[in-house]
Design a protein around this motif. Structure first.
Motif, PDB file in Angstrom:
ATOM      1  N   SER A   1       5.684  14.083  -1.357  1.00 62.59           N
ATOM      2  CA  SER A   1       7.110  14.404  -1.387  1.00 62.59           C
ATOM      3  C   SER A   1       7.755  14.327   0.001  1.00 62.59           C
ATOM      4  N   GLN A   2       6.950  14.235   1.055  1.00 66.11           N
ATOM      5  CA  GLN A   2       7.497  14.140   2.397  1.00 66.11           C
ATOM      6  C   GLN A   2       7.896  12.713   2.768  1.00 66.11           C
ATOM      7  N   CYS A   3       7.541  11.764   1.943  1.00 62.38           N
ATOM      8  CA  CYS A   3       7.951  10.375   2.153  1.00 62.38           C
ATOM      9  C   CYS A   3       9.181  10.118   1.298  1.00 62.38           C
ATOM     10  N   CYS A   4      10.224   9.585   1.927  1.00 63.52           N
ATOM     11  CA  CYS A   4      11.475   9.352   1.191  1.00 63.52           C
ATOM     12  C   CYS A   4      11.404   8.080   0.348  1.00 63.52           C
TER      13      CYS A   4
ATOM     14  N   GLU B   1      -2.422  15.881   6.487  1.00 58.78           N
ATOM     15  CA  GLU B   1      -1.878  14.739   5.747  1.00 58.78           C
ATOM     16  C   GLU B   1      -0.555  15.137   5.093  1.00 58.78           C
ATOM     17  N   PRO B   2       0.463  14.299   5.216  1.00 57.56           N
ATOM     18  CA  PRO B   2       1.748  14.620   4.590  1.00 57.56           C
ATOM     19  C   PRO B   2       1.621  14.642   3.070  1.00 57.56           C
TER      20      PRO B   2
ATOM     21  N   VAL C   1       6.240   8.711   7.529  1.00 56.07           N
ATOM     22  CA  VAL C   1       5.415   9.877   7.841  1.00 56.07           C
ATOM     23  C   VAL C   1       3.936   9.549   7.666  1.00 56.07           C
ATOM     24  N   PHE C   2       3.612   8.626   6.756  1.00 55.09           N
ATOM     25  CA  PHE C   2       2.214   8.244   6.567  1.00 55.09           C
ATOM     26  C   PHE C   2       1.715   7.342   7.698  1.00 55.09           C
ATOM     27  N   ASP C   3       2.598   6.550   8.299  1.00 59.96           N
ATOM     28  CA  ASP C   3       2.235   5.760   9.481  1.00 59.96           C
ATOM     29  C   ASP C   3       1.896   6.697  10.651  1.00 59.96           C
TER      30      ASP C   3
ATOM     31  N   TYR D   1       0.953   9.802  10.446  1.00 53.82           N
ATOM     32  CA  TYR D   1      -0.285  10.500  10.123  1.00 53.82           C
ATOM     33  C   TYR D   1      -1.497   9.616  10.427  1.00 53.82           C
ATOM     34  N   ALA D   2      -1.450   8.353  10.021  1.00 49.87           N
ATOM     35  CA  ALA D   2      -2.567   7.431  10.274  1.00 49.87           C
ATOM     36  C   ALA D   2      -2.812   7.284  11.775  1.00 49.87           C
ATOM     37  N   ARG D   3      -1.740   7.184  12.561  1.00 44.91           N
ATOM     38  CA  ARG D   3      -1.875   7.082  14.016  1.00 44.91           C
ATOM     39  C   ARG D   3      -2.501   8.346  14.597  1.00 44.91           C
ATOM     40  N   ASP D   4      -2.009   9.506  14.153  1.00 46.97           N
ATOM     41  CA  ASP D   4      -2.542  10.768  14.670  1.00 46.97           C
ATOM     42  C   ASP D   4      -3.986  10.989  14.239  1.00 46.97           C
ATOM     43  N   LEU D   5      -4.329  10.597  13.020  1.00 47.50           N
ATOM     44  CA  LEU D   5      -5.698  10.749  12.532  1.00 47.50           C
ATOM     45  C   LEU D   5      -6.643   9.850  13.327  1.00 47.50           C
ATOM     46  N   ALA D   6      -6.240   8.612  13.604  1.00 48.85           N
ATOM     47  CA  ALA D   6      -7.076   7.704  14.401  1.00 48.85           C
ATOM     48  C   ALA D   6      -7.273   8.265  15.808  1.00 48.85           C
ATOM     49  N   ARG D   7      -6.222   8.816  16.397  1.00 47.70           N
ATOM     50  CA  ARG D   7      -6.319   9.432  17.724  1.00 47.70           C
ATOM     51  C   ARG D   7      -7.278  10.617  17.687  1.00 47.70           C
TER      52      ARG D   7
END
Length: 104
Positions: free
Chosen positions: A26-29, A22-23, A37-39, A41-47
């Motif tokens: 601070s990694q989200c601008c 999970e990012p 980056v959270f989008d 992450y959500a896509r990769d986590l669902a995969r």
């Protein structure tokens, strides 16, 4: 513990190592980027969850989404070749880059 239980435990540990990280906040601008980056992450986590449920590691290798294809930085990064050196600074200071590791 028998061999089957050991194999299941090893398999569980292997899946946990493949789970996307999970990012950090601070990694989200915070500028509303799409994808954020959270989008991603959500896509990769669902995969990852779908692959784990079906025990199919091949599902983890999905087609990457092209990001900012018309952006100046994207064009610059695409022009880089192995061995090239790039220097830049981001909004948070120095940028530390670790090359992707080849897939197993």
């Amino acid at each position: 513990m028998d061999a089957r239980e050991e194999e299941e435990e090893d398999d569980e540990e292997a899946w946990l190592q493949l789970r996307p990280a999970e990012p950090l906040p601070s990694q989200c601008c915070g500028s509303g980027c799409s994808p954020c980056v959270f989008d991603l992450y959500a896509r990769d986590l669902a995969r990852w969850e779908a692959a784990r449920a079906s025990k199919d590691r091949s599902l983890l290798r999905g087609k990457e989404l092209p990001c900012y294809q018309t952006g100046l930085m994207a064009r610059y990064v695409e022009s880089l070749r192995a061995g090239d050196t790039a220097f830049w600074r981001g909004p948070f200071g120095n940028f530390f880059y670790k090359p992707n590791q080849p897939g197993a």
